[in-house]
Scaffold this motif. Structure first.
Motif, PDB file in Angstrom:
ATOM      1  N   GLY A  74       0.080  13.445 -30.997  1.00  0.00           N
ATOM      2  CA  GLY A  74      -0.276  14.596 -31.818  1.00  0.00           C
ATOM      3  C   GLY A  74      -0.190  15.908 -31.073  1.00  0.00           C
ATOM      4  N   GLY A  75      -0.235  15.870 -29.746  1.00  0.00           N
ATOM      5  CA  GLY A  75      -0.164  17.091 -28.957  1.00  0.00           C
ATOM      6  C   GLY A  75       1.155  17.827 -29.069  1.00  0.00           C
ATOM      7  N   ALA A  76       2.209  17.136 -29.498  1.00  0.00           N
ATOM      8  CA  ALA A  76       3.521  17.768 -29.653  1.00  0.00           C
ATOM      9  C   ALA A  76       3.836  18.088 -31.107  1.00  0.00           C
ATOM     10  N   MET A  77       2.886  17.847 -32.011  1.00  0.00           N
ATOM     11  CA  MET A  77       3.134  18.034 -33.431  1.00  0.00           C
ATOM     12  C   MET A  77       2.597  19.382 -33.916  1.00  0.00           C
ATOM     13  N   ASP A  78       3.198  19.881 -34.980  1.00  0.00           N
ATOM     14  CA  ASP A  78       2.700  21.058 -35.691  1.00  0.00           C
ATOM     15  C   ASP A  78       1.961  20.549 -36.930  1.00  0.00           C
ATOM     16  N   LEU A  79       0.668  20.808 -37.017  1.00  0.00           N
ATOM     17  CA  LEU A  79      -0.131  20.247 -38.103  1.00  0.00           C
ATOM     18  C   LEU A  79       0.362  20.707 -39.472  1.00  0.00           C
ATOM     19  N   ARG A  80       0.932  21.914 -39.534  1.00  0.00           N
ATOM     20  CA  ARG A  80       1.450  22.382 -40.821  1.00  0.00           C
ATOM     21  C   ARG A  80       2.612  21.514 -41.286  1.00  0.00           C
ATOM     22  N   VAL A  81       3.455  21.113 -40.340  1.00  0.00           N
ATOM     23  CA  VAL A  81       4.556  20.221 -40.671  1.00  0.00           C
ATOM     24  C   VAL A  81       4.018  18.833 -41.017  1.00  0.00           C
ATOM     25  N   VAL A  82       3.032  18.383 -40.262  1.00  0.00           N
ATOM     26  CA  VAL A  82       2.412  17.077 -40.519  1.00  0.00           C
ATOM     27  C   VAL A  82       1.845  17.028 -41.934  1.00  0.00           C
ATOM     28  N   ALA A  83       1.135  18.076 -42.340  1.00  0.00           N
ATOM     29  CA  ALA A  83       0.543  18.106 -43.673  1.00  0.00           C
ATOM     30  C   ALA A  83       1.626  18.105 -44.755  1.00  0.00           C
ATOM     31  N   HIS A  84       2.702  18.853 -44.523  1.00  0.00           N
ATOM     32  CA  HIS A  84       3.789  18.916 -45.504  1.00  0.00           C
ATOM     33  C   HIS A  84       4.461  17.556 -45.654  1.00  0.00           C
ATOM     34  N   VAL A  85       4.784  16.950 -44.511  1.00  0.00           N
ATOM     35  CA  VAL A  85       5.461  15.653 -44.539  1.00  0.00           C
ATOM     36  C   VAL A  85       4.571  14.591 -45.163  1.00  0.00           C
ATOM     37  N   ALA A 258      -3.417  21.639 -30.973  1.00  0.00           N
ATOM     38  CA  ALA A 258      -2.157  22.137 -30.421  1.00  0.00           C
ATOM     39  C   ALA A 258      -1.517  23.184 -31.325  1.00  0.00           C
ATOM     40  N   THR A 259      -1.799  23.118 -32.625  1.00  0.00           N
ATOM     41  CA  THR A 259      -1.188  24.044 -33.579  1.00  0.00           C
ATOM     42  C   THR A 259      -1.926  25.380 -33.630  1.00  0.00           C
ATOM     43  N   PHE A 260      -3.235  25.345 -33.705  1.00  0.00           N
ATOM     44  CA  PHE A 260      -4.004  26.557 -33.964  1.00  0.00           C
ATOM     45  C   PHE A 260      -4.627  27.188 -32.712  1.00  0.00           C
ATOM     46  N   LEU A 261      -4.508  26.515 -31.580  1.00  0.00           N
ATOM     47  CA  LEU A 261      -4.955  27.091 -30.308  1.00  0.00           C
ATOM     48  C   LEU A 261      -3.761  27.113 -29.352  1.00  0.00           C
ATOM     49  N   PRO A 262      -2.959  28.187 -29.396  1.00  0.00           N
ATOM     50  CA  PRO A 262      -1.723  28.234 -28.590  1.00  0.00           C
ATOM     51  C   PRO A 262      -1.945  27.995 -27.102  1.00  0.00           C
ATOM     52  N   LEU A 264      -3.650  25.824 -25.787  1.00  0.00           N
ATOM     53  CA  LEU A 264      -3.694  24.385 -25.520  1.00  0.00           C
ATOM     54  C   LEU A 264      -2.340  23.708 -25.712  1.00  0.00           C
ATOM     55  N   ARG A 265      -1.328  24.469 -26.154  1.00  0.00           N
ATOM     56  CA  ARG A 265      -0.029  23.864 -26.432  1.00  0.00           C
ATOM     57  C   ARG A 265       0.585  23.187 -25.214  1.00  0.00           C
ATOM     58  N   PRO A 266       0.576  23.822 -24.016  1.00  0.00           N
ATOM     59  CA  PRO A 266       1.138  23.129 -22.830  1.00  0.00           C
ATOM     60  C   PRO A 266       0.416  21.819 -22.524  1.00  0.00           C
ATOM     61  N   ALA A 267      -0.905  21.828 -22.639  1.00  0.00           N
ATOM     62  CA  ALA A 267      -1.664  20.590 -22.403  1.00  0.00           C
ATOM     63  C   ALA A 267      -1.317  19.551 -23.458  1.00  0.00           C
ATOM     64  N   GLY A 268      -1.100  20.006 -24.680  1.00  0.00           N
ATOM     65  CA  GLY A 268      -0.717  19.073 -25.743  1.00  0.00           C
ATOM     66  C   GLY A 268       0.621  18.421 -25.476  1.00  0.00           C
ATOM     67  N   LEU A 269       1.569  19.195 -24.974  1.00  0.00           N
ATOM     68  CA  LEU A 269       2.885  18.635 -24.657  1.00  0.00           C
ATOM     69  C   LEU A 269       2.795  17.606 -23.527  1.00  0.00           C
ATOM     70  N   LEU A 270       1.941  17.897 -22.546  1.00  0.00           N
ATOM     71  CA  LEU A 270       1.735  16.927 -21.458  1.00  0.00           C
ATOM     72  C   LEU A 270       1.088  15.649 -21.996  1.00  0.00           C
ATOM     73  N   ALA A 271       0.119  15.812 -22.882  1.00  0.00           N
ATOM     74  CA  ALA A 271      -0.530  14.635 -23.472  1.00  0.00           C
ATOM     75  C   ALA A 271       0.472  13.820 -24.275  1.00  0.00           C
ATOM     76  N   ALA A 272       1.357  14.507 -25.009  1.00  0.00           N
ATOM     77  CA  ALA A 272       2.350  13.799 -25.799  1.00  0.00           C
ATOM     78  C   ALA A 272       3.307  13.007 -24.923  1.00  0.00           C
TER      79      ALA A 272
END
Length: 328
Positions: A74-85, A258-262, A264-272
């Motif tokens: 989930g750290g590499a995902m955009d929640l807005r895209v997740v909700a749409h899909v 990862a989506t709403f707290l920019p 944290l995005r680098p940490a999210g990518l590492l987690a992913a």
């Protein structure tokens, strides 16, 4: 002069496996070029050739690593895209689950498969493989043997799907989003969906993971509905509840951060990325769970039903995706 007492020797195959299991597990984590398909194949080959001396440990570790891996992705995902899909996939999921359960009932009669075993195979194919089987088994009163047959059949087809689906996707000319949708609709377990889409590309992974997790939520209403039917058939009895897999909420929560707290995005990518490597290890451990005894337990009728249902679902969903009947 007394001869020294001879100590029992470890069989050569078991001794080799005792070394190879941790060595190959470490390779799955440390080597980025080890693919999910290769990890699963290595686990199966080792389990069937030398056996798995750490079977209880590897089974427990696989059960824990899979949900953690999915949460980390989930750290590499955009929640807005997740909700749409996820929202777009609800209708397809409902139709495909209903059609799969109906077709499973017809195939079970043709193959003369016992009703409880057939119900487990149908639910496992329709929703999310082993998780759905584990949820429904106590509801329908399935015994250990019936559950093992259903799990064994689904496991074999999951292993095949991880290898076959990417090849067929490329042959059919599917783009990454289309392949992710097809994999989520046509493959049983979340682990195999994530593994197959991970090998196909990042967009396929995002779509496949999201749609499959939304599909897994159907464990709850389907299990409750089956429980009502089974209870009426038995003439009453206590209701059986079902809980959704907790890792779905974890995946959404990590994606939201990862989506709403920019920051944290680098940490999210590492987690992913850590989640991807953990998933490769998980598939190796899943492969180690296959045994000759599990293969023998799957009867010809149950296997024929499971294969026919899997091919029908895979073919129908592929045709629907290619023609644009289902899309995101």
């Amino acid at each position: 002069m007394e001869r020294p007492t001879s100590e029992p020797r470890t069989p050569p195959a078991r001794s080799i496996a005792s070394f190879l299991v941790p060595a190959l597990g470490l390779a799955c984590v440390a080597l980025p070029h080890v693919s999910p398909a290769l990890a699963l194949t290595a686990g199966v080959a080792l389990a069937l050739s030398t056996g798995n001396p750490y079977a209880p440990t590897t089974r427990a570790l696989a059960r824990r690593l899979l949900p953690l891996s999915v949460v980390a992705l989930g750290g590499a995902m955009d929640l807005r895209v997740v909700a749409h899909v996820g929202a777009r996939g609800v209708g397809y999921t409902f139709v495909s689950i209903a059609a799969c359960l109906a077709l499973g009932a017809l195939l079970a009669r043709a193959a003369r498969v016992e009703a409880r075993t057939a119900a487990l195979i149908s639910v496992g194919t329709a929703i999310c493989g082993g998780s759905a089987i584990a949820a429904v088994a106590p509801v329908v009163g399935a015994d250990e043997h019936e559950t093992s047959i259903a799990l064994g059949a689904v496991f074999l087809l999951n292993s095949a799907a991880l290898l076959v689906f990417p090849l067929l996707g490329h042959a059919a000319g599917l783009g990454e989003p289309a392949f992710g949708l097809w994999a989520a609709l046509g493959i049983h377990d979340t682990s195999s969906v994530v593994g197959a889409t991970l090998a196909y590309g990042p967009q396929a992974l995002a779509v496949g993971t999201t749609v499959k997790l939304a599909r897994a939520l159907w464990i709850v209403p389907v299990t409750l509905a089956i429980g009502i039917v089974a209870r009426r058939a038995r003439g009453g009895g206590a209701a059986t509840s079902a809980r959704p897999p907790w890792f779905i909420l974890g995946f959404v929560a990590v994606a939201a951060l990862a989506t709403f707290l920019p920051a944290l995005r680098p940490a999210g990518l590492l987690a992913a990325e850590a989640g991807r490597r953990a998933l490769v290890l998980t598939l190796f451990l899943v492969g180690l769970g296959l045994s000759r005894q599990a293969l023998r337990s799957v009867g010809a009728g149950a296997l024929a039903m499971a294969v026919a249902l899997w091919i029908a679902v895979g073919t129908a969903t592929l045709a629907a995706v290619r023609t644009g009947l289902v899309h995101l």
